[in-house]
Design a protein around this motif. Structure first.
Motif, PDB file in Angstrom:
ATOM      1  N   GLN A 106       0.831  -1.198   0.000  1.00 44.91           N
ATOM      2  CA  GLN A 106       0.000   0.000   0.000  1.00 44.91           C
ATOM      3  C   GLN A 106       0.870   1.254   0.000  1.00 44.91           C
ATOM      4  OE1 GLN A 106      -2.098   1.034   3.616  1.00 44.91           O
ATOM      5  NE2 GLN A 106      -3.915   1.593   2.437  1.00 44.91           N
ATOM      6  N   GLU A 107       1.921   1.247   0.801  1.00 48.19           N
ATOM      7  CA  GLU A 107       2.808   2.409   0.871  1.00 48.19           C
ATOM      8  C   GLU A 107       3.537   2.633  -0.454  1.00 48.19           C
ATOM      9  OE1 GLU A 107       6.274   4.381   3.679  1.00 48.19           O
ATOM     10  OE2 GLU A 107       5.529   2.388   4.158  1.00 48.19           O
ATOM     11  N   ARG A 108       4.011   1.572  -1.079  1.00 46.20           N
ATOM     12  CA  ARG A 108       4.689   1.713  -2.381  1.00 46.20           C
ATOM     13  C   ARG A 108       3.749   2.265  -3.438  1.00 46.20           C
ATOM     14  NH1 ARG A 108       6.459  -3.396  -0.982  1.00 46.20           N
ATOM     15  NH2 ARG A 108       5.207  -4.365  -2.614  1.00 46.20           N
ATOM     16  N   VAL A 109       2.534   1.731  -3.482  1.00 46.93           N
ATOM     17  CA  VAL A 109       1.545   2.207  -4.454  1.00 46.93           C
ATOM     18  C   VAL A 109       1.208   3.665  -4.188  1.00 46.93           C
ATOM     19  CG1 VAL A 109      -0.849   1.942  -5.227  1.00 46.93           C
ATOM     20  CG2 VAL A 109       0.595  -0.073  -4.937  1.00 46.93           C
ATOM     21  N   TYR A 110       1.047   4.019  -2.918  1.00 46.26           N
ATOM     22  CA  TYR A 110       0.753   5.406  -2.543  1.00 46.26           C
ATOM     23  C   TYR A 110       1.804   6.361  -3.108  1.00 46.26           C
ATOM     24  CZ  TYR A 110       0.363   9.607   0.286  1.00 46.26           C
ATOM     25  OH  TYR A 110       0.263  10.921   0.682  1.00 46.26           O
ATOM     26  N   TRP A 111       3.078   6.054  -2.852  1.00 46.85           N
ATOM     27  CA  TRP A 111       4.149   6.952  -3.300  1.00 46.85           C
ATOM     28  C   TRP A 111       4.245   6.993  -4.833  1.00 46.85           C
ATOM     29  CZ3 TRP A 111       5.425  10.576  -0.253  1.00 46.85           C
ATOM     30  CH2 TRP A 111       5.416  10.385   1.124  1.00 46.85           C
ATOM     31  N   GLN A 112       3.999   5.874  -5.476  1.00 44.65           N
ATOM     32  CA  GLN A 112       4.012   5.862  -6.949  1.00 44.65           C
ATOM     33  C   GLN A 112       2.920   6.761  -7.505  1.00 44.65           C
ATOM     34  OE1 GLN A 112       3.529   1.696  -7.725  1.00 44.65           O
ATOM     35  NE2 GLN A 112       5.724   1.264  -7.629  1.00 44.65           N
ATOM     36  N   LEU A 113       1.736   6.668  -6.965  1.00 46.44           N
ATOM     37  CA  LEU A 113       0.618   7.479  -7.451  1.00 46.44           C
ATOM     38  C   LEU A 113       0.807   8.950  -7.094  1.00 46.44           C
ATOM     39  CD1 LEU A 113      -2.328   5.052  -6.635  1.00 46.44           C
ATOM     40  CD2 LEU A 113      -1.269   5.486  -8.860  1.00 46.44           C
ATOM     41  N   LEU A 114       1.354   9.214  -5.925  1.00 40.45           N
ATOM     42  CA  LEU A 114       1.611  10.591  -5.518  1.00 40.45           C
ATOM     43  C   LEU A 114       2.601  11.257  -6.476  1.00 40.45           C
ATOM     44  CD1 LEU A 114       0.768  12.535  -3.239  1.00 40.45           C
ATOM     45  CD2 LEU A 114       2.885  11.896  -2.079  1.00 40.45           C
ATOM     46  N   ARG A 115       3.636  10.513  -6.890  1.00 47.18           N
ATOM     47  CA  ARG A 115       4.610  11.053  -7.851  1.00 47.18           C
ATOM     48  C   ARG A 115       3.962  11.380  -9.195  1.00 47.18           C
ATOM     49  NH1 ARG A 115       8.201   7.403  -5.241  1.00 47.18           N
ATOM     50  NH2 ARG A 115       7.702   5.766  -6.726  1.00 47.18           N
ATOM     51  N   LEU A 116       2.863  10.719  -9.504  1.00 45.99           N
ATOM     52  CA  LEU A 116       2.131  11.017 -10.742  1.00 45.99           C
ATOM     53  C   LEU A 116       1.262  12.271 -10.604  1.00 45.99           C
ATOM     54  CD1 LEU A 116       0.991   7.440 -11.805  1.00 45.99           C
ATOM     55  CD2 LEU A 116       2.799   8.833 -12.827  1.00 45.99           C
ATOM     56  N   GLY A 117       1.214  12.822  -9.398  1.00 42.15           N
ATOM     57  CA  GLY A 117       0.454  14.047  -9.178  1.00 42.15           C
ATOM     58  C   GLY A 117      -1.001  13.817  -8.824  1.00 42.15           C
ATOM     59  N   LEU A 118      -1.355  12.603  -8.429  1.00 45.72           N
ATOM     60  CA  LEU A 118      -2.743  12.296  -8.108  1.00 45.72           C
ATOM     61  C   LEU A 118      -3.082  12.716  -6.686  1.00 45.72           C
ATOM     62  CD1 LEU A 118      -2.885   8.762  -9.722  1.00 45.72           C
ATOM     63  CD2 LEU A 118      -3.758  10.889 -10.658  1.00 45.72           C
ATOM     64  N   GLN A 119      -4.336  13.069  -6.463  1.00 43.08           N
ATOM     65  CA  GLN A 119      -4.822  13.388  -5.119  1.00 43.08           C
ATOM     66  C   GLN A 119      -5.260  12.068  -4.479  1.00 43.08           C
ATOM     67  OE1 GLN A 119      -8.123  16.090  -5.063  1.00 43.08           O
ATOM     68  NE2 GLN A 119      -8.233  16.111  -2.849  1.00 43.08           N
ATOM     69  N   LEU A 120      -4.739  11.757  -3.308  1.00 46.08           N
ATOM     70  CA  LEU A 120      -4.936  10.439  -2.711  1.00 46.08           C
ATOM     71  C   LEU A 120      -5.571  10.506  -1.338  1.00 46.08           C
ATOM     72  CD1 LEU A 120      -1.401   9.047  -3.575  1.00 46.08           C
ATOM     73  CD2 LEU A 120      -3.501   8.732  -4.876  1.00 46.08           C
ATOM     74  N   LYS A 121      -6.259   9.426  -0.979  1.00 45.22           N
ATOM     75  CA  LYS A 121      -6.738   9.179   0.368  1.00 45.22           C
ATOM     76  C   LYS A 121      -6.342   7.757   0.704  1.00 45.22           C
ATOM     77  CE  LYS A 121     -10.809  11.955   0.876  1.00 45.22           C
ATOM     78  NZ  LYS A 121     -12.238  12.028   0.947  1.00 45.22           N
ATOM     79  N   VAL A 122      -5.775   7.556   1.866  1.00 47.73           N
ATOM     80  CA  VAL A 122      -5.393   6.214   2.303  1.00 47.73           C
ATOM     81  C   VAL A 122      -6.481   5.685   3.223  1.00 47.73           C
ATOM     82  CG1 VAL A 122      -3.689   4.892   3.616  1.00 47.73           C
ATOM     83  CG2 VAL A 122      -2.934   6.752   2.120  1.00 47.73           C
ATOM     84  N   VAL A 123      -6.907   4.441   2.973  1.00 54.45           N
ATOM     85  CA  VAL A 123      -7.918   3.799   3.823  1.00 54.45           C
ATOM     86  C   VAL A 123      -7.480   2.375   4.140  1.00 54.45           C
ATOM     87  CG1 VAL A 123      -9.836   5.162   2.937  1.00 54.45           C
ATOM     88  CG2 VAL A 123      -9.289   3.002   1.863  1.00 54.45           C
ATOM     89  N   VAL A 124      -7.949   1.896   5.268  1.00 53.02           N
ATOM     90  CA  VAL A 124      -7.770   0.503   5.653  1.00 53.02           C
ATOM     91  C   VAL A 124      -9.137  -0.005   6.039  1.00 53.02           C
ATOM     92  CG1 VAL A 124      -6.671  -1.075   7.280  1.00 53.02           C
ATOM     93  CG2 VAL A 124      -5.429   0.950   6.481  1.00 53.02           C
ATOM     94  N   VAL A 125      -9.568  -1.094   5.403  1.00 53.93           N
ATOM     95  CA  VAL A 125     -10.903  -1.644   5.698  1.00 53.93           C
ATOM     96  C   VAL A 125     -10.815  -3.100   6.096  1.00 53.93           C
ATOM     97  CG1 VAL A 125     -12.155  -0.034   4.266  1.00 53.93           C
ATOM     98  CG2 VAL A 125     -11.323  -2.149   3.270  1.00 53.93           C
TER      99      VAL A 125
END
Length: 52
Positions: A33-52
């Motif tokens: 999840q953390e790796r995907v988060y940083w990859q998407l953030l580098r693409l300039g996307l607006q993100l929200k992290v959730v755990v369900v």
């Protein structure tokens, strides 16, 4: 509703609903999840992290 004049009035508490669209990425664990988060953030996307 396509035109601003077609919007419903705000609720009693003043909240005005607005549509949002998103994509959920299923991760295998927290590290993934953390790796995907940083990859998407580098693409300039607006993100929200959730755990369900």
């Amino acid at each position: 509703m396509n035109r601003s004049s077609d919007k419903p009035p705000p609720g009693k508490n003043g909240y005005q609903y607005r549509e949002q669209y998103g994509v959920v990425v299923i991760c295998k664990d927290a590290a993934h999840q953390e790796r995907v988060y940083w990859q998407l953030l580098r693409l300039g996307l607006q993100l929200k992290v959730v755990v369900v």
